[in-house]
Design a protein around this motif. Sequence first.
Motif, PDB file in Angstrom:
ATOM      1  N   LEU A 206       0.828  -1.209   0.000  1.00  0.00           N
ATOM      2  CA  LEU A 206       0.000   0.000   0.000  1.00  0.00           C
ATOM      3  C   LEU A 206       0.861   1.258   0.000  1.00  0.00           C
ATOM      4  N   PHE A 207       1.846   1.306   0.891  1.00  0.00           N
ATOM      5  CA  PHE A 207       2.714   2.469   1.002  1.00  0.00           C
ATOM      6  C   PHE A 207       3.547   2.666  -0.267  1.00  0.00           C
ATOM      7  N   LEU A 208       3.998   1.564  -0.860  1.00  0.00           N
ATOM      8  CA  LEU A 208       4.778   1.651  -2.090  1.00  0.00           C
ATOM      9  C   LEU A 208       3.970   2.314  -3.205  1.00  0.00           C
ATOM     10  N   ILE A 209       2.722   1.922  -3.337  1.00  0.00           N
ATOM     11  CA  ILE A 209       1.858   2.473  -4.388  1.00  0.00           C
ATOM     12  C   ILE A 209       1.608   3.956  -4.175  1.00  0.00           C
ATOM     13  N   VAL A 210       1.342   4.339  -2.913  1.00  0.00           N
ATOM     14  CA  VAL A 210       1.040   5.740  -2.601  1.00  0.00           C
ATOM     15  C   VAL A 210       2.258   6.629  -2.801  1.00  0.00           C
ATOM     16  N   VAL A 211       3.395   6.203  -2.256  1.00  0.00           N
ATOM     17  CA  VAL A 211       4.609   7.020  -2.302  1.00  0.00           C
ATOM     18  C   VAL A 211       5.127   7.205  -3.735  1.00  0.00           C
ATOM     19  N   THR A 212       4.935   6.183  -4.576  1.00  0.00           N
ATOM     20  CA  THR A 212       5.484   6.228  -5.932  1.00  0.00           C
ATOM     21  C   THR A 212       4.452   6.623  -6.988  1.00  0.00           C
ATOM     22  N   ASP A 213       3.222   6.950  -6.554  1.00  0.00           N
ATOM     23  CA  ASP A 213       2.131   7.227  -7.511  1.00  0.00           C
ATOM     24  C   ASP A 213       1.968   6.062  -8.482  1.00  0.00           C
ATOM     25  N   GLY A 214       1.897   4.873  -7.901  1.00  0.00           N
ATOM     26  CA  GLY A 214       1.747   3.683  -8.746  1.00  0.00           C
ATOM     27  C   GLY A 214       2.971   3.389  -9.586  1.00  0.00           C
ATOM     28  N   PHE A 215       4.151   3.750  -9.066  1.00  0.00           N
ATOM     29  CA  PHE A 215       5.451   3.529  -9.709  1.00  0.00           C
ATOM     30  C   PHE A 215       5.636   4.371 -10.980  1.00  0.00           C
ATOM     31  N   SER A 216       4.798   5.384 -11.155  1.00  0.00           N
ATOM     32  CA  SER A 216       4.898   6.228 -12.348  1.00  0.00           C
ATOM     33  C   SER A 216       5.998   7.286 -12.225  1.00  0.00           C
ATOM     34  N   LYS A 217       6.520   7.507 -11.020  1.00  0.00           N
ATOM     35  CA  LYS A 217       7.525   8.547 -10.805  1.00  0.00           C
ATOM     36  C   LYS A 217       8.908   8.162 -11.302  1.00  0.00           C
ATOM     37  N   PHE A 218       9.134   6.865 -11.542  1.00  0.00           N
ATOM     38  CA  PHE A 218      10.501   6.405 -11.756  1.00  0.00           C
ATOM     39  C   PHE A 218      10.644   5.634 -13.062  1.00  0.00           C
ATOM     40  N   GLU A 219      11.807   5.817 -13.691  1.00  0.00           N
ATOM     41  CA  GLU A 219      12.087   5.149 -14.950  1.00  0.00           C
ATOM     42  C   GLU A 219      12.790   3.815 -14.737  1.00  0.00           C
ATOM     43  N   ASN A 220      13.508   3.671 -13.637  1.00  0.00           N
ATOM     44  CA  ASN A 220      14.186   2.412 -13.360  1.00  0.00           C
ATOM     45  C   ASN A 220      14.244   2.159 -11.856  1.00  0.00           C
ATOM     46  N   ALA A 221      14.629   0.940 -11.498  1.00  0.00           N
ATOM     47  CA  ALA A 221      14.634   0.526 -10.101  1.00  0.00           C
ATOM     48  C   ALA A 221      15.671   1.274  -9.270  1.00  0.00           C
ATOM     49  N   SER A 222      16.785   1.647  -9.887  1.00  0.00           N
ATOM     50  CA  SER A 222      17.836   2.369  -9.155  1.00  0.00           C
ATOM     51  C   SER A 222      17.344   3.719  -8.662  1.00  0.00           C
ATOM     52  N   GLN A 223      16.556   4.409  -9.497  1.00  0.00           N
ATOM     53  CA  GLN A 223      15.972   5.686  -9.083  1.00  0.00           C
ATOM     54  C   GLN A 223      15.061   5.491  -7.881  1.00  0.00           C
ATOM     55  N   LEU A 224      14.271   4.425  -7.905  1.00  0.00           N
ATOM     56  CA  LEU A 224      13.353   4.138  -6.798  1.00  0.00           C
ATOM     57  C   LEU A 224      14.123   3.846  -5.512  1.00  0.00           C
ATOM     58  N   CYS A 225      15.183   3.043  -5.616  1.00  0.00           N
ATOM     59  CA  CYS A 225      15.989   2.701  -4.427  1.00  0.00           C
ATOM     60  C   CYS A 225      16.639   3.952  -3.830  1.00  0.00           C
ATOM     61  N   SER A 226      17.103   4.846  -4.702  1.00  0.00           N
ATOM     62  CA  SER A 226      17.705   6.094  -4.227  1.00  0.00           C
ATOM     63  C   SER A 226      16.657   6.969  -3.548  1.00  0.00           C
ATOM     64  N   TYR A 227      15.458   6.996  -4.116  1.00  0.00           N
ATOM     65  CA  TYR A 227      14.369   7.809  -3.568  1.00  0.00           C
ATOM     66  C   TYR A 227      13.966   7.335  -2.168  1.00  0.00           C
ATOM     67  N   VAL A 228      13.879   6.020  -2.014  1.00  0.00           N
ATOM     68  CA  VAL A 228      13.504   5.470  -0.707  1.00  0.00           C
ATOM     69  C   VAL A 228      14.641   5.624   0.287  1.00  0.00           C
ATOM     70  N   GLY A 229      15.876   5.681  -0.212  1.00  0.00           N
ATOM     71  CA  GLY A 229      17.029   5.852   0.678  1.00  0.00           C
ATOM     72  C   GLY A 229      17.584   4.540   1.162  1.00  0.00           C
ATOM     73  N   ILE A 230      17.557   3.538   0.277  1.00  0.00           N
ATOM     74  CA  ILE A 230      18.024   2.223   0.705  1.00  0.00           C
ATOM     75  C   ILE A 230      19.179   1.755  -0.181  1.00  0.00           C
ATOM     76  N   THR A 231      19.922   2.745  -0.712  1.00  0.00           N
ATOM     77  CA  THR A 231      21.118   2.441  -1.492  1.00  0.00           C
ATOM     78  C   THR A 231      22.351   2.618  -0.606  1.00  0.00           C
ATOM     79  N   PRO A 232      23.386   1.795  -0.777  1.00  0.00           N
ATOM     80  CA  PRO A 232      24.575   1.908   0.068  1.00  0.00           C
ATOM     81  C   PRO A 232      25.431   3.112  -0.293  1.00  0.00           C
ATOM     82  N   THR A 233      26.036   3.724   0.702  1.00  0.00           N
ATOM     83  CA  THR A 233      27.006   4.796   0.467  1.00  0.00           C
ATOM     84  C   THR A 233      28.361   4.327   0.981  1.00  0.00           C
ATOM     85  N   ILE A 234      29.387   4.536   0.179  1.00  0.00           N
ATOM     86  CA  ILE A 234      30.738   4.078   0.528  1.00  0.00           C
ATOM     87  C   ILE A 234      31.567   5.268   0.993  1.00  0.00           C
ATOM     88  N   ARG A 235      32.298   5.116   2.097  1.00  0.00           N
ATOM     89  CA  ARG A 235      33.163   6.172   2.613  1.00  0.00           C
ATOM     90  C   ARG A 235      34.600   5.668   2.634  1.00  0.00           C
TER      91      ARG A 235
END
Length: 322
Positions: A206-235
């Motif tokens: 439910l939350f995925l559909i609402v937050v992404t407007d039915g996944f229409s906001k994103f062209e690929n999965a990497s954009q979605l992962c970055s948007y949610v904030g679940i991509t790794p950052t290397i230091r």
Amino acid sequence: MNKYNETFGIDISKDVFDCYGSVQGHLQFKNTEAGFNKFLKTLTKNSLVVMEATGYYHYRLAQFLYKKSIVVSVVNPLSIKRFIQMKLAKVKTDKSDAKAICNYALINEVPIYSALTDIQSECLQLFRLLDAYLKQRTATKNKIHGEVVLGMPSKFVYRSLVRNKKQLDKEVKAIELKLLSLVKEDQQKQLTLLMSIPGIGQKTALFLIVVTDGFSKFENASQLCSYVGITPTIRESGSSVRGRARISKVGNRKLRNLLFLCSFNACKHNKACKAIYDRIVAKGKSKKLALIAVANKLLKQSFAIAKSGRPYDETYVSILPR
């Protein structure tokens, strides 16, 4: 890179919005229907209007312009902030921000805005209210715990906090039920598809559909992962800096937490997720890092299934761009 006759950067606030046109320069209008119409008269044919996502303030103008067939783009405020920092700007005003947004759009590819339906708009409002109530409930829980630790010196305060938490529980449940009914009305098929993924429950879908407007906001999965904030950052830097990898945490915290909770179940019942978890743990990495990778995988699976329109199949190999 920019193909429009004129590009306008918009910095919008409660009462006014500053506009900077690549041809006309700085303009300012009232943040009202009359101000919107006045701004509309200044737009030339084949214009692009770019603004930051600023919650309530940008929404009305974006919807108004979209309905008038103006090309609109709503960009992530973090992208504009990084752009301004890169330019080493020493002045920070509404006018300078509007100009920075205009310059950003002139040299970068920006996403084109699509107006929300009435149901999507209501879902977004409900989701924002839900997020506010959840934060209040967490704060109230912490205060209740603090009162208990202190030995409840004021029983009146303790009882008041408990009553407040019960009311917040009631409101949260009501909003979640309303969101569910709206999504079922508008996106029942997508809800069913997402729930076919082992590990993804009804609330997360439910939350995925609402937050992404039915996944229409994103062209690929990497954009979605970055948007949610679940991509790794290397230091890492040179031979001395070797920081631990961690997630970026730039995105929706509630959705990120739900996905992390889903990862526990996915490790047991989702074949692809279990393989990722076992592989990372076998390398001696922490279980938490493995669970984050699983959450990332769940998000990519959700994107692939939503875009393909096919239910989960553990033998299916996706060819969608990642």
